[in-house]
Design a protein around this motif. Sequence first.
Motif, short mmCIF file in Angstrom:
data_model
loop_
_atom_site.label_atom_id
_atom_site.label_comp_id
_atom_site.label_asym_id
_atom_site.label_seq_id
_atom_site.Cartn_x
_atom_site.Cartn_y
_atom_site.Cartn_z
N ILE A 134 0.79 -1.10 -0.38
CA ILE A 134 0.07 0.02 -0.11
C ILE A 134 0.84 1.02 0.06
CG2 ILE A 134 -1.86 1.58 1.57
CD1 ILE A 134 -2.96 -1.33 2.16
N TYR A 135 1.78 1.69 0.88
CA TYR A 135 2.82 2.58 0.73
C TYR A 135 3.17 2.11 -0.50
CZ TYR A 135 7.52 4.71 1.11
OH TYR A 135 8.42 5.97 1.00
N LEU A 138 0.75 4.36 -2.70
CA LEU A 138 0.62 5.51 -2.73
C LEU A 138 1.82 6.57 -2.61
CD1 LEU A 138 -0.13 5.26 1.25
CD2 LEU A 138 -2.14 5.90 -0.75
N CYS A 139 2.95 5.84 -3.44
CA CYS A 139 4.40 6.61 -3.82
C CYS A 139 4.35 7.00 -5.15
CB CYS A 139 5.70 6.42 -3.01
SG CYS A 139 5.68 6.46 -1.40
N SER A 141 1.13 6.52 -6.98
CA SER A 141 0.30 7.10 -7.50
C SER A 141 -0.30 8.67 -7.42
CB SER A 141 -1.01 6.81 -6.53
OG SER A 141 -0.97 7.94 -5.36
N LEU A 143 -0.26 10.61 -5.75
CA LEU A 143 -0.25 11.71 -4.31
C LEU A 143 1.08 11.74 -4.24
CD1 LEU A 143 -2.58 9.69 -2.29
CD2 LEU A 143 -3.09 11.79 -3.27
N LEU A 150 0.74 13.45 -0.59
CA LEU A 150 1.28 12.17 0.15
C LEU A 150 1.84 12.02 1.58
CD1 LEU A 150 2.62 9.56 -0.57
CD2 LEU A 150 4.34 10.15 -1.25
N ALA A 153 -1.65 11.21 3.17
CA ALA A 153 -1.93 10.40 3.09
C ALA A 153 -1.19 8.92 3.40
CB ALA A 153 -1.96 9.60 1.73
N LEU A 154 0.40 9.21 3.84
CA LEU A 154 0.93 8.26 4.11
C LEU A 154 0.38 7.78 6.44
CD1 LEU A 154 4.25 8.32 2.89
CD2 LEU A 154 2.79 6.54 2.43
N PHE A 157 -2.11 6.20 6.47
CA PHE A 157 -2.74 4.67 6.44
C PHE A 157 -2.17 4.22 7.78
CE2 PHE A 157 0.81 1.63 4.83
CZ PHE A 157 -0.22 0.33 4.64
#
Length: 406
Positions: A134-135, A138-139, A141, A143, A150, A153-154, A157
Amino acid sequence: MDPLVWEWLSFGVRWLHVITAIAWIGSSFYFIALDLGLRKRPGLPEGVTGEEWQVHGGGFYYIQKYMIAPEAMPEHLIWFKWESYSTWLTGFFLLVVVYYAGAELYLIDRAVLDVPAWGAVLISLGGLALGWIIYDLLCRSPLGKNDWLLYAALFGFLVLLSWGFTQVFSGRAAFLHTGAVVATIMSANVFMIIIPNQKKVVATLRAGGTPEAKLGLQAKQRSTHNNYLTLPVIFLMLSNHYPLAFGTKWNWVIVSLVLVMGAIIRHFFNSMHAKKGRPWWTWGVAALCFAAIVWLSTFPAETPEEYDISGTQNPLYLSASFEDVRETVIGRCSMCHAQEPFWEGIGVAPKGVVLETDEQILRHAHEIYIQAGRSNAMPPGNVTEISGEERQLIASWFEQALAPKP
């Protein structure tokens, strides 16, 4: 395996883990400070973005940084990667030795989720893998193109992940696993992104080409994340020794405050090394976060109904000497290891270990055996004057009850 051998194995692996972690964190902090403190001056060689003079151990060092690489690659090039890999490998081995092998004691809290040991281990492994996946997504994406979005979001999460772990594991294991996921993210950043990207750059330069700029930018972003996650992961790894951190109702909120506190402390040192001033306000915010953590620790965890592990399947309970052991533990240990300790200066049961009922004594039988049976570590200074005969009683009870039957 013999309990004493297993205890020494745990100690040996923990020792290696601490050594490798010190090496990794030390080199990481050094290079961050070096990178931020590099000075630019006229006349630097082509490709050099900064330099610095340093003194250490009676010698002077002159360091230059190439943004991409020098015109001719040196034959001898040191790669700073094994510190990271060794830290993660020893940490995972320690997770196996302590939490997987001792799942019933350290990993599972049946009042939270009643699962078999193998199920808890699978949840643990799945959590580590899912955390990195997931991390990384996200990186990669959209974002990932905006650092602040980012970061938000992190942060969300990791807080959600921490809350999720408190729903399946004991508080101690939940904190440890949040730290393990963060450590996995950090080491995987090195193994999956930073080092591969650097190797691509080196290979391209040696082939006479021009490396892609995005490789360096991606590696720099992941390195920055590692920088800001270092202090929180140290707190989370040490937290298993402090029940006031993990054994409270709002333990997952404490994790969120630790993430904030660690990040802003790193911001102070990053700003100082970059010669951008010393933002002293960060220490004020960190102090407020810590005060909030102390306040949250005053809310005890909800006390669930005890579950019965004292039935016909437990040889420790069926042992003829259990009643004598119970009397010894209650008389010598429970003045501190109680819901409301009455030993002066003890406000909460050390390490969250309460020894007032049969179930609690049986749950912590291995610890009692090691701390009070096979060693004199407990009680501290033998303040309750436990005798040698009583220690031998505890040791014999544990060893004979769990000895293989012919």
